[in-house]
Design a protein around this motif. Structure first.
Motif, short mmCIF file in Angstrom:
data_model
loop_
_atom_site.label_atom_id
_atom_site.label_comp_id
_atom_site.label_asym_id
_atom_site.label_seq_id
_atom_site.Cartn_x
_atom_site.Cartn_y
_atom_site.Cartn_z
N ALA A 76 0.86 -1.05 0.07
CA ALA A 76 -0.01 0.02 0.01
C ALA A 76 0.92 1.23 -0.03
N LYS A 78 0.95 5.30 1.25
CA LYS A 78 0.42 6.34 2.13
C LYS A 78 0.43 7.46 1.50
N TYR A 89 -4.71 5.52 2.04
CA TYR A 89 -3.82 4.35 1.61
C TYR A 89 -4.58 3.61 0.42
N PHE A 190 7.13 1.85 5.47
CA PHE A 190 6.03 2.15 4.48
C PHE A 190 6.69 2.70 3.32
N SER A 192 5.53 6.04 0.82
CA SER A 192 4.76 7.23 0.78
C SER A 192 4.81 8.02 -0.51
N SER A 349 -9.44 3.62 -2.39
CA SER A 349 -8.58 3.68 -1.10
C SER A 349 -8.63 2.55 -0.27
N VAL A 352 -6.30 1.22 6.57
CA VAL A 352 -5.21 0.44 6.99
C VAL A 352 -5.08 0.71 8.51
#
Ligand SMILES: Cc1cc2nc3c(=O)[nH]c(=O)nc-3n(C[C@H](O)[C@H](O)[C@H](O)COP(=O)(O)OP(=O)(O)OC[C@H]3O[C@@H](n4cnc5c(N)ncnc54)[C@H](O)[C@@H]3O)c2cc1C
Length: 354
Positions: A76, A78, A89, A190, A192, A349, A352
């Protein structure tokens, strides 16, 4: 006498290495690249392999070796709009790679008959009276050397010497991309994607890779460094954990927005990958277009027949159309109001658990 080749490829990134692999069995090919095996690899890249690139590799019947993958694989992105304070997300299925190892793997697939001239900087090109090309390069600081070739292929990325020399009027808008590497401190790694018009009218990103957190952005060249510092401050306020940078990288990145930004070459000279302008203006994803354009050119050259340039131009139409659609998409994504509407709607989306 200069050595003569059927094709001289300048650049062994994903585009050039793929073309050399596909042409190398059928003709005399020379491939020149600045890099040397085991040398410093300076190409800044997020190192994310998009589904389109994965599809192209599967069409080549190639499987990725585990050695090119990094830890972790993330599903995913962000997405932050820092000005409008929006966060969503979105599911994405990239493969998280070590870009240097990925490029080296593509080079390792080139047949042994190809003359790989590495640690060599192409310094000049000239069209000779008989239509052939003379290519000059210096290798490892040694005296200038020259080869000749029936075709020359610019696979030398955003700063392409082939494009600049043979097609000097074909300028393309370019941004400065800056990336900094930090020790990963976030509890959960993560990806982004960050939008903030006060910092850049393009976008910024972060990627977690093998214990590092890489923050990057594409900025108008004027004041790029200052803008990057503002980005870091803004994201630190939003909870990003940066600390002291371990490494800073920068390069130019092409930003196609008009049909004539794509230049494919003429009269025996060809451009592929980012040298041709093939990179997504919405995401800066370019590996898939590098692989795809190399494949399309290889099909044209190996099919034999007259006017290879015209046939390549026809074969590459699909890539141009796809990139123009991406440009239209970027007009929505990079504008505050449509982005707000899309992000607020929650369309596509996912939720999360924080
Ligand atoms: C910061 C950043 C992040 C990116 N992240 C991603 C991503 O996550 N996923 C993705 O798909 N795309 C990404 N891209 C885009 C992607 O890196 C490029 O589109 C892709 O590398 C283009 O491949 P190429 O083979 O055309 O050119 P390049 O990969 O640029 O390769 C060009 C080659 O030519 C060589 N060369 C250049 N000039 C000379 C010369 N004069 N003599 C000899 N050799 C020369 C270079 O050494 C290099 O090996 C990113 C780009 C940037 C700038």
């Amino acid at each position: 006498m200069a050595e003569h080749y059927d094709a001289a490829i300048i650049g062994l990134g994903p585009a050039g290495a793929t073309l050399a692999r596909l042409l190398g069995e059928n003709m005399r090919v020379a491939a020149i690249d600045k890099k040397s095996p085991g040398g410093e690899h300076t190409k800044p890249c997020g190192g994310l392999l998009a589904p389109d690139a994965q599809r192209t590799l599967s069409r080549f019947n190639l499987t990725l070796p585990k050695a090119v993958l990094v830890d972790p694989q993330i599903f995913a992105v962000k997405t932050l709009d820092t000005e409008q304070r929006l966060l969503r997300y979105y599911p994405r299925f990239y493969i998280n790679l070590n870009r240097e190892k990925f490029d080296a793997w593509l080079v390792s697939l080139i047949p042994s008959g190809v003359d790989i001239i590495d640690n060599a900087v192409c310094t000049g090109l000239r069209r000779l009276d008989d239509g052939m090309f003379e290519i000059s390069f210096s290798q490892g600081g040694a005296a200038r050397r020259v080869i000749t070739a029936q075709r020359v292929i610019g696979a030398d990325g955003a700063g392409s010497i082939v494009r600049r020399t043979l097609f000097p009027k074909s300028k393309i808008r370019r941004y400065t991309a800056i990336q900094q590497w930090f020790k990963e401190k976030h509890a959960t790694p993560f990806y982004s994607c960050v939008f903030d018009k006060s910092i850049t009218d393009a976008y910024c990103w972060s990627v977690s890779k093998d214990g590092y957190f890489i923050l990057g952005g594409a900025f108008p060249t004027n004041g790029a460094q200052e803008r990057f510092e503002v980005l870091k401050n803004t994201l630190t306020e939003r909870g990003f954990e940066l600390g002291e940078p371990i490494k800073t990288e920068a390069c130019l990145v092409s930003y196609p927005r008009r049909i004539w930004d794509f230049r494919l070459g003429e009269a025996g000279a060809f451009l592929i990958g980012e040298a041709a302008g093939f990179i997504s203006p919405s995401s800066l994803e370019g590996i898939s277009y590098a692989l795809d354009s190399a494949n399309r050119l290889a099909e044209v050259i190996t099919a034999s027949g007259a006017n290879e340039n015209r046939r390549y131009a026809r074969a590459a139409r699909g890539i141009k159309a796809k990139l123009l659609l991406k440009y239209i998409k970027s007009r929505f994504m990079y504008k505050a109001m449509p982005r707000k509407l899309i992000m607020k709607s929650g369309l596509q989306s996912i939720k999360v658990a924080e």
